[in-house]
Design an enzyme around this catalytic site. Structure first.
Site, PDB file in Angstrom:
ATOM      1  CE  LYS A   1       3.063  -5.834   3.975  1.00  9.72           C
ATOM      2  NZ  LYS A   1       3.067  -4.735   4.873  1.00  9.72           N
TER       3      LYS A   1
ATOM      4  CD  GLU B   1       0.480  -1.345   7.631  1.00  9.45           C
ATOM      5  OE1 GLU B   1       0.924  -0.364   8.716  1.00  9.45           O
ATOM      6  OE2 GLU B   1       1.145  -0.802   6.508  1.00  9.45           O
TER       7      GLU B   1
ATOM      8  CG  ASP C   1       0.639  -3.742   1.905  1.00 14.13           C
ATOM      9  OD1 ASP C   1       0.905  -4.773   2.770  1.00 14.13           O
ATOM     10  OD2 ASP C   1       1.139  -3.069   2.360  1.00 14.13           O
TER      11      ASP C   1
ATOM     12  CD  GLU D   1       8.263  -0.510   7.533  1.00 16.29           C
ATOM     13  OE1 GLU D   1       7.478  -1.214   6.978  1.00 16.29           O
ATOM     14  OE2 GLU D   1       8.451   0.475   7.065  1.00 16.29           O
TER      15      GLU D   1
ATOM     16  CG  ASP E   1      -0.455  -0.338   2.292  1.00 15.40           C
ATOM     17  OD1 ASP E   1       0.934  -0.141   2.448  1.00 15.40           O
ATOM     18  OD2 ASP E   1      -1.412  -0.009   3.577  1.00 15.40           O
ATOM     19  CB  SER E   2       4.386   1.840   0.277  1.00 20.37           C
ATOM     20  OG  SER E   2       4.515   0.628  -0.766  1.00 20.37           O
TER      21      SER E   2
HETATM   22  O1  KIV Z   1       3.665  -0.872   2.096  1.00 21.39           O
HETATM   23  C1  KIV Z   1       4.812  -1.818   1.414  1.00 21.39           C
HETATM   24  O2  KIV Z   1       5.552  -1.083   0.748  1.00 21.39           O
HETATM   25  C2  KIV Z   1       5.617  -1.867   2.420  1.00 21.39           C
HETATM   26  C3  KIV Z   1       6.608  -3.133   3.240  1.00 21.39           C
HETATM   27  C4  KIV Z   1       7.329  -1.513   2.813  1.00 21.39           C
HETATM   28  C5  KIV Z   1       7.261  -3.732   3.444  1.00 21.39           C
HETATM   29  O3  KIV Z   1       4.476  -2.602   3.765  1.00 21.39           O
END
Ligand code: KIV
Length: 284
Positions: free
Chosen positions: A128, A130, A99, A197, A58-59
């Site tokens: 994934k 968090e 994510d 992280e 989600d970056s």
């Molecule tokens: O969203 C993302 O790119 C991430 C990575 C930094 C692990 O969660």
């Protein structure tokens, strides 16, 4: 083709990566490589470079959409980019993680399952999420229903406002103990992979030792995790602004994007990235 048939090799000669093969790779001590990818073109390049796993992170909220955090990213947007990335991996080998964005799993197990379903149907092989504590129940629910889960501890960007910024986590003894407890709970709940992280190397190493079967993937967590992840734009040197010290620009040595991706894979596999000092953090 039988419903149980598995492709034995991809056009570039690699066998498709599976959760089973990732566990075997970790068990024999071979580092696991992960990189973010958000579209078909970069997914294909990364796959050809030999990446084991790709993460539709989600970056993308910051890198593709121009937001200042990951919080505005919607589930439909993650589904779209997962679909694009999965198409780039057709005939490829890399394992695809996507994510669950902010707000798509916090309401409980039913919401998490619906959101995970959307990502898996778009082509993700693992989702994934968090955080620790309450997430263990969500992880168990998903895993019991056939969804492989990657957890994420330490600096969890969806909680950036609660954490007071992008800061190193677990620096003091109390913070480190909480991270280790959460990691154990997530392992017990069935998470197969765990992104760690922005935390002291010693804490990430302890999490891996506490949970030997867990495939820990570090980012700013030192060299002693089972694997490493970087954000694509960061390692290609195209992200603007001040980058965290754990980032290495793999374009610095010149050559093509393909060369940079191959150098990243080689550096992680050989253990020359991350550097234990330059790219790492110490406990307080
Ligand atoms: O969203 C993302 O790119 C991430 C990575 C930094 C692990 O969660």
């Amino acid at each position: 083709m039988s419903t149980h048939a598995q492709p034995t090799a991809t056009p570039n000669g690699r066998k498709p990566v599976t959760l089973h093969s990732l566990r075997a790779q970790h068990a024999r001590g071979e580092k696991v490589t992960m990189l973010t990818a958000y579209d078909a073109t970069f997914a294909r390049l990364a796959d050809e470079a030999g990446l084991d796993t790709l993460l539709v992170g989600d970056s993308l909220g910051m890198l593709l959409q121009g937001h200042s955090s990951t919080i505005p990213v919607a589930l439909e947007e993650m589904v779209y980019h997962t679909r694009c990335t999965a198409r780039g991996l057709q005939g490829g080998a890399a394992w695809l993680v996507a994510d669950l964005p902010f707000g798509s799993y916090q309401q409980g197990v039913a919401q998490a399952m619906a959101s995970a379903t959307a990502l898996m149907q778009a082509g993700a092989q693992m989702v994934k999420l968090e955080g620790g504590g309450w997430t263990a129940e969500v992880v168990r629910f998903l895993v019991d229903r056939g969804v492989p889960v990657c957890a994420h501890l330490g600096l969890t960007p969806q909680s950036v406002h609660a954490l007071g910024g992008y800061r190193v986590q677990g620096r003091d003894a109390q913070g480190a103990a909480v991270l280790r407890r959460h990691a154990k709970e997530l392992a017990d709940a069935g998470a197969a992979m765990l992104v760690l992280e922005l935390m002291p190397s010693s804490v990430a190493a302890a999490v891996q030792t506490d949970n030997p079967g867990m495939i820990t993937i570090g980012i700013g967590a030192g060299p002693d995790t089972a694997g490493q992840v970087l954000v694509l734009h960061d390692m290609l040197g195209v992200t603007r602004g001040k980058l965290p010290r754990f980032v290495r620009n793999f374009m610095d040595e010149g050559g093509s994007i393909e060369d940079a991706l191959r150098r990243y894979v080689a550096a992680v596999k050989e253990g020359t990235f991350p550097d234990p000092v330059a790219h790492a953090y110490a406990a307080a």
